[in-house]
Design a protein around this motif. Structure first.
Motif, short mmCIF file in Angstrom:
data_model
loop_
_atom_site.label_atom_id
_atom_site.label_comp_id
_atom_site.label_asym_id
_atom_site.label_seq_id
_atom_site.Cartn_x
_atom_site.Cartn_y
_atom_site.Cartn_z
N LYS A 98 -44.83 -117.73 -22.52
CA LYS A 98 -43.93 -117.19 -21.50
C LYS A 98 -42.61 -116.77 -22.11
N ASP A 99 -42.06 -117.60 -22.98
CA ASP A 99 -40.77 -117.27 -23.60
C ASP A 99 -40.88 -116.03 -24.49
N VAL A 100 -41.98 -115.91 -25.25
CA VAL A 100 -42.19 -114.72 -26.07
C VAL A 100 -42.30 -113.49 -25.17
N ASN A 101 -43.07 -113.62 -24.11
CA ASN A 101 -43.32 -112.48 -23.22
C ASN A 101 -42.03 -111.99 -22.56
N VAL A 102 -41.21 -112.93 -22.08
CA VAL A 102 -39.96 -112.54 -21.43
C VAL A 102 -39.08 -111.75 -22.40
N ALA A 103 -38.97 -112.23 -23.63
CA ALA A 103 -38.14 -111.55 -24.63
C ALA A 103 -38.74 -110.20 -25.02
N VAL A 300 -42.18 -136.54 -27.14
CA VAL A 300 -41.25 -135.86 -28.05
C VAL A 300 -41.12 -134.41 -27.60
N ALA A 301 -39.89 -133.94 -27.43
CA ALA A 301 -39.63 -132.57 -27.02
C ALA A 301 -39.07 -131.78 -28.18
N GLY A 302 -39.36 -130.48 -28.21
CA GLY A 302 -38.82 -129.68 -29.30
C GLY A 302 -39.11 -128.20 -29.18
N GLN A 303 -39.90 -127.79 -28.16
CA GLN A 303 -40.34 -126.41 -28.12
C GLN A 303 -39.29 -125.45 -27.56
N SER A 304 -38.19 -125.96 -27.01
CA SER A 304 -37.18 -125.09 -26.42
C SER A 304 -36.65 -124.09 -27.46
N GLY A 305 -36.74 -122.83 -27.12
CA GLY A 305 -36.22 -121.78 -28.00
C GLY A 305 -37.19 -121.25 -29.02
N VAL A 306 -38.36 -121.89 -29.17
CA VAL A 306 -39.32 -121.44 -30.19
C VAL A 306 -39.81 -120.03 -29.88
N GLY A 307 -40.18 -119.77 -28.63
CA GLY A 307 -40.71 -118.45 -28.28
C GLY A 307 -39.70 -117.34 -28.49
N ALA A 308 -38.48 -117.57 -28.02
CA ALA A 308 -37.43 -116.55 -28.17
C ALA A 308 -37.10 -116.31 -29.64
N ALA A 309 -37.08 -117.39 -30.43
CA ALA A 309 -36.80 -117.24 -31.86
C ALA A 309 -37.92 -116.48 -32.56
N ALA A 310 -39.16 -116.74 -32.16
CA ALA A 310 -40.29 -116.03 -32.75
C ALA A 310 -40.22 -114.53 -32.44
N TRP A 311 -39.86 -114.22 -31.20
CA TRP A 311 -39.73 -112.80 -30.87
C TRP A 311 -38.58 -112.16 -31.64
#
Length: 350
Positions: A98-103, A300-311
């Motif tokens: 979803k994060d990749v797609n939005v970006a 454990v949390a950590g995925q925040s921002g991964v999609g946007a950074a990948a895009w």
């Protein structure tokens, strides 16, 4: 052209009943050539801004939508990128997608997603198929071996890796620091008083599982002894592996991810084992459901921002700027109700 008609009126005349406005109608409406319209609509440049604005205004008034196929043929670009994931049954992947797609959409691209169903061979085939059709490729937690990954990398300049670090191949990468996150989780359990735990391991070809095992094994240095039980990455894997994990009578069961933890929780409840009274239970990824279990899941949390950074990496590659970046996103423990200090008699029995 100054025939006294508005672009809309001229288009109505030129369409002669046609339901789709074509590029000729826009050219007539703006008083320019078809080539000029094509350059403006494809973003190629080389047209003065006043003239380009005239073309855009005519296109807007006419309701013109460029042909996707025609644009692709003209520019050699599809404005689409592909993303291959190992298992769409895992909600964690949905969050990143979803994060990749939005970006991507914000930058005028579309995202095509394919599920490899935990099959490295299918993953390679899907990746090769995308390479021939789309402008770029993102690989999420790929399971393929290094030679296959290297072959993909050699076939395109537009490749981004998520959640797998392979320095020898040289692919721009964004990944969660799974090892440190798992080590912190083990530290949390140790601080509660746990000394004997079991790890329900993830998929065989998962880089994240390898990294989490590194954290597990380092935990022995501060006194947390963790046995390993193979499981997988699904709810069913956790359910199937829970009884074997419990048979060793640990005070904590550490799961590869939240899905495995939910499956284990169900089976433990069937066995009459209480969480966290009889055994603490932890996950990894902090999927949206993690906070709504009974008990809510320590994870454990950590995925925040991964999609946007990948895009961001992909966008720079598509613009012709080579990237060699490998970035690790910090992970952190989220403590909820599924972990607690072990009962005194359990500690005494160790």
């Amino acid at each position: 052209m100054t025939d006294g008609q508005s672009p809309r009126k001229r288009a109505q005349t030129s369409r002669a009943g046609s339901r789709r406005v074509n590029i000729q109608a826009v050219a007539d409406g703006a008083g320019v050539s078809i080539a000029t319209v094509s350059r403006v609509m494809s973003g190629k440049g080389g047209v003065s801004e006043p003239l380009a604005e005239r073309v855009r205004r005519a296109a807007a008034e006419l309701g013109y939508r460029p042909s996707f196929a025609a644009q692709s043929l003209a520019t050699g670009a599809t404005r689409m990128v592909g993303m291959v994931v190992p298992n769409l049954a895992n909600p964690y992947f949905y969050d990143v997608i979803k994060d990749v797609n939005v970006a991507a959409v914000a930058d005028g691209y579309q995202l095509a997603v394919a599920d490899a169903n935990e099959d490295p061979r299918a993953e390679t085939e899907l990746s090769e198929s995308f390479l021939h059709k789309l402008d770029g490729l993102l690989l999420m937690s790929p399971r393929m071996d290094v030679p296959a990954l290297r072959a993909i990398a050699q076939a395109t300049d537009h490749l981004v890796l998520l959640n797998r670090v392979v320095p020898e191949v040289g692919i721009p990468t964004i990944a969660i620091d799974s090892m440190s996150g798992m080590l912190e989780l083990c530290g949390h359990l140790h601080a509660l008083g746990h000394r004997r735990a079991v790890y329900l391991g993830g998929p065989e070809h998962s880089w994240s599982n390898t990294e989490r095992l590194r954290g597990i094994r380092q935990a022995g240095s501060f006194g947390l002894d963790v046995a390993e039980v193979s499981a997988g990455g699904t709810i069913a894997a956790g359910y199937d592996g829970a009884e074997k994990a419990w048979s060793t009578r640990p005070t904590a069961i550490i799961c590869h991810n939240d899905l495995v933890a939910f499956g284990a929780l169900t089976r433990l409840q069937e066995l009459g084992v209480r969480v966290p009274e009889d055994v603490s239970l932890t996950g990894f990824d902090d999927i949206p459901f993690a906070s709504y279990g009974s008990p809510a899941l320590t994870t454990v949390a950590g995925q925040s921002g991964v999609g946007a950074a990948a895009w961001g990496l992909m966008k720079r590659l598509l613009a012709g700027h080579p990237q060699n970046e490998i970035s690790l996103v910090p992970a952190h423990v989220v403590v909820r109700g599924s972990s607690a200090a072990p009962r005194a008699e359990l500690v005494a029995a160790e």
